[in-house]
Design a protein around this motif. Structure first.
Motif, short mmCIF file in Angstrom:
data_model
loop_
_atom_site.label_atom_id
_atom_site.label_comp_id
_atom_site.label_asym_id
_atom_site.label_seq_id
_atom_site.Cartn_x
_atom_site.Cartn_y
_atom_site.Cartn_z
N ASP A 1 0.82 -1.22 0.00
CA ASP A 1 0.00 0.00 0.00
C ASP A 1 0.86 1.27 0.00
O ASP A 1 0.42 2.33 0.46
CB ASP A 1 -0.95 0.00 1.20
N LEU A 2 2.07 1.20 -0.53
CA LEU A 2 2.93 2.38 -0.60
C LEU A 2 2.49 3.34 -1.70
O LEU A 2 2.90 4.49 -1.73
CB LEU A 2 4.39 1.96 -0.83
N ILE A 3 1.69 2.86 -2.64
CA ILE A 3 1.17 3.71 -3.71
C ILE A 3 -0.31 3.97 -3.45
O ILE A 3 -1.09 3.03 -3.28
CB ILE A 3 1.36 3.04 -5.08
N ASP A 4 -0.66 5.25 -3.41
CA ASP A 4 -2.06 5.62 -3.20
C ASP A 4 -2.63 6.15 -4.52
O ASP A 4 -1.88 6.56 -5.42
CB ASP A 4 -2.18 6.68 -2.11
N VAL A 5 -3.94 6.15 -4.61
CA VAL A 5 -4.61 6.54 -5.84
C VAL A 5 -5.71 7.54 -5.52
O VAL A 5 -6.49 7.33 -4.59
CB VAL A 5 -5.22 5.31 -6.55
N GLY B 1 -12.61 10.60 -13.58
CA GLY B 1 -11.81 9.75 -14.46
C GLY B 1 -10.35 10.10 -14.53
O GLY B 1 -9.55 9.37 -15.13
N LEU B 2 -9.95 11.23 -13.93
CA LEU B 2 -8.55 11.63 -13.88
C LEU B 2 -7.90 10.97 -12.67
O LEU B 2 -8.34 11.18 -11.53
CB LEU B 2 -8.41 13.14 -13.79
N VAL B 3 -6.86 10.20 -12.90
CA VAL B 3 -6.20 9.44 -11.84
C VAL B 3 -4.88 10.11 -11.48
O VAL B 3 -4.10 10.48 -12.37
CB VAL B 3 -5.94 7.99 -12.29
N GLY C 1 -9.42 8.16 -17.75
CA GLY C 1 -9.20 9.06 -18.87
C GLY C 1 -7.76 9.50 -18.99
O GLY C 1 -7.21 9.57 -20.08
N GLN C 2 -7.13 9.80 -17.85
CA GLN C 2 -5.75 10.27 -17.85
C GLN C 2 -5.11 9.89 -16.53
O GLN C 2 -5.79 9.81 -15.50
CB GLN C 2 -5.72 11.80 -18.05
N VAL C 3 -3.80 9.67 -16.56
CA VAL C 3 -3.07 9.32 -15.34
C VAL C 3 -2.00 10.36 -15.08
O VAL C 3 -1.16 10.63 -15.95
CB VAL C 3 -2.42 7.92 -15.45
N LYS C 4 -2.05 10.97 -13.89
CA LYS C 4 -1.05 11.96 -13.49
C LYS C 4 -0.07 11.28 -12.54
O LYS C 4 -0.46 10.67 -11.55
CB LYS C 4 -1.72 13.14 -12.79
#
Length: 255
Positions: free
Chosen positions: A177-181, A186-188, A214-217
């Motif tokens: 769980d070191l990466i959070d979202v 739809g923008l991640v 839609g898009q990943v930042k």
């Protein structure tokens, strides 16, 4: 999904006594890269592909080895190379140890065979008779049908986030769980810490594969010291830090 549901059929075959010229013309006219070789009742006895016709005396591309290496290999190997470079009949150049699969084989089985044996085509055989063939093109067609279609109605942001988190947490490279979202319309946005740049690419791929994205930042922070500043930076960025638990061998005694 099983082989019989994606294989090309009826399969175009040739016979062992056909000439190489006939086989090449058959390949070209039907736009295929290989031909299973079958006898009169459809029993698979061999296979020929375009690669079998590359090292030919007519093209001046036959295999040439130093004399000392030919002596080391022995007359059998050298004689076989000569026959394949100069043979005029299919049975003289075909591969007889054919890598095939049954109709019930899975797509994973087929891909494993292709990768393990470095082949592009797998004949599908039922009771020794060739009933179809799977090529890499067939697998690409399955892939394109399975990929999410653009323009579909996006699901709820919470569903997207949960799907991405589930995908990340199922992968050993993600660090748990070191990466959070975070998701908004739809923008991640990916937040947290990674210790290897290759994790960044994989995390973005994991997010992009979820329907509705839609898009990943990319907001991931690279930490070269998993116990140091990277985890503090991740905590400031809004991702709870986790200090890895290091297990020491039980036989070590501290004094």
């Amino acid at each position: 999904m099983q082989a019989e549901s994606i294989m090309t059929k009826p399969v175009i075959t040739t016979h062992a006594n056909a000439t190489i010229a006939e086989a090449v013309e058959l390949m070209l006219s039907n736009k295929v890269s290989c031909l299973p070789v079958a006898d009169s009742d459809g029993t698979l006895v061999g296979i020929v592909s375009k690669s079998d016709f590359l090292r030919r005396e007519e093209l001046g591309t036959q295999r040439v080895r130093p004399r000392w290496l030919e002596f080391d290999l022995g007359p059998g190997t050298v004689a076989n190379d000569y026959a394949r470079s100069n043979g005029r009949i299919i049975h003289q150049v075909m591969t007889t140890a054919v890598i095939s699969a049954p109709p019930g084989a899975s797509i994973a089985d087929i891909v494993d065979l292709m990768m393990q044996h470095r082949i592009n085509n797998v004949p599908i055989v039922d009771r020794d008779r060739v009933i179809g063939i799977i090529t890499r093109t067939d697998l690409l067609l399955v892939l394109i049908r399975a990929m999410p279609k653009q323009g579909t109605t996006p699901p709820d942001d919470d569903l997207i986030r949960n799907a991405i988190l589930a995908e990340l947490q199922s992968q050993t490279w993600s660090g748990g769980d070191l990466i959070d979202v975070r998701v908004s319309d739809g923008l991640v946005e990916l937040k947290g810490a990674i210790v290897d740049e290759r994790q960044r690419k994989a995390a973005i791929v994991a997010a992009e594969k979820v329907a509705g994205v839609g898009q990943v930042k990319d907001g991931l922070l690279l930490s070269t010291d998993p116990f140091g500043d990277g985890f503090e930076a991740a905590e400031k960025a809004g991702t709870p830090s986790r200090v890895p638990l290091v297990l020491l061998p039980s036989h070590i005694t501290w004094t």
